[in-house]
Design a protein around this motif. Structure first.
Motif, mmCIF file in Angstrom:
data_model
loop_
_atom_site.group_PDB
_atom_site.id
_atom_site.type_symbol
_atom_site.label_atom_id
_atom_site.label_comp_id
_atom_site.label_asym_id
_atom_site.label_seq_id
_atom_site.Cartn_x
_atom_site.Cartn_y
_atom_site.Cartn_z
ATOM 1 N N ILE A 63 28.087 -123.322 -92.204
ATOM 2 C CA ILE A 63 28.626 -124.330 -91.573
ATOM 3 C C ILE A 63 30.462 -124.387 -92.228
ATOM 4 O O ILE A 63 31.375 -124.391 -91.269
ATOM 5 N N ALA A 64 30.246 -124.000 -93.273
ATOM 6 C CA ALA A 64 31.746 -123.949 -93.977
ATOM 7 C C ALA A 64 32.556 -122.856 -93.447
ATOM 8 O O ALA A 64 33.591 -122.918 -93.234
ATOM 9 N N ALA A 65 31.928 -121.664 -93.248
ATOM 10 C CA ALA A 65 32.535 -120.369 -92.738
ATOM 11 C C ALA A 65 33.022 -120.854 -91.266
ATOM 12 O O ALA A 65 34.139 -120.528 -90.963
ATOM 13 N N LEU A 66 32.200 -121.419 -90.526
ATOM 14 C CA LEU A 66 32.414 -121.714 -89.169
ATOM 15 C C LEU A 66 33.887 -122.820 -89.237
ATOM 16 O O LEU A 66 34.576 -122.672 -88.552
ATOM 17 N N GLU A 67 33.738 -123.897 -89.879
ATOM 18 C CA GLU A 67 34.783 -124.633 -89.999
ATOM 19 C C GLU A 67 36.049 -124.438 -90.566
ATOM 20 O O GLU A 67 37.058 -124.545 -90.317
ATOM 21 N N GLY A 68 35.753 -123.360 -91.717
ATOM 22 C CA GLY A 68 37.035 -122.925 -92.258
ATOM 23 C C GLY A 68 37.851 -121.993 -91.029
ATOM 24 O O GLY A 68 38.919 -121.858 -91.342
ATOM 25 N N ALA A 69 37.144 -121.703 -90.030
ATOM 26 C CA ALA A 69 37.912 -120.888 -88.966
ATOM 27 C C ALA A 69 38.289 -121.612 -87.993
ATOM 28 O O ALA A 69 38.514 -121.112 -86.878
ATOM 29 N N ASP A 70 38.348 -123.068 -88.161
ATOM 30 C CA ASP A 70 38.649 -124.114 -87.136
ATOM 31 C C ASP A 70 37.907 -124.164 -86.101
ATOM 32 O O ASP A 70 38.457 -124.451 -84.971
#
Length: 118
Positions: free
Chosen positions: A76-83
């Motif tokens: 989830i952090a990786a996805l949200e980090g990519a906006d």
């Protein structure tokens, strides 16, 4: 009341699902599935297919199987980090929501874990 057929243009909605599979564009995909703007593919649970198209989507519907569950925090952090906005729900709910917003031409994708039993 007038009913209209939904026109998905070139996009492919989820046509069905069952224990351990999804049906998209007339094809059965066993296990997890990534629904991307360019089609559906088997998905093993990593962020890579969605990070590769981060500029083409606004929201990712994350289906966690038959029941709502917490996905891995690093994913989830990786996805949200990519906006990429992430909406977590059961896979049946994610399929329905994905199909409706797909019919509206929205910039979406889905990561779906299979429902193990019905």
């Amino acid at each position: 009341m007038q009913l209209n057929e939904i026109d998905y243009e070139n996009a492919r909605p989820v046509e069905g699902y069952g224990p351990g599979f999804f049906r998209v564009d007339g094809k059965v995909i066993e296990g997890g599935v990534a629904l991307l703007p360019n089609g559906a593919q088997p998905w093993s649970g990593d962020a890579a297919p969605f990070l590769a198209i981060a500029d083409d989507i606004d929201v990712l519907f994350f289906g966690t199987g038959g029941e709502i569950a917490n996905p891995p925090e690093d994913l989830i952090a990786a996805l949200e980090g990519a906006d990429i906005g992430v909406e977590i729900m059961s896979s049946p709910s994610a399929c329905r929501t994905y199909n409706v917003l797909l019919s509206e031409g929205r910039r979406i994708a889905a990561a779906l874990m299979p429902v193990l039993s019905q």
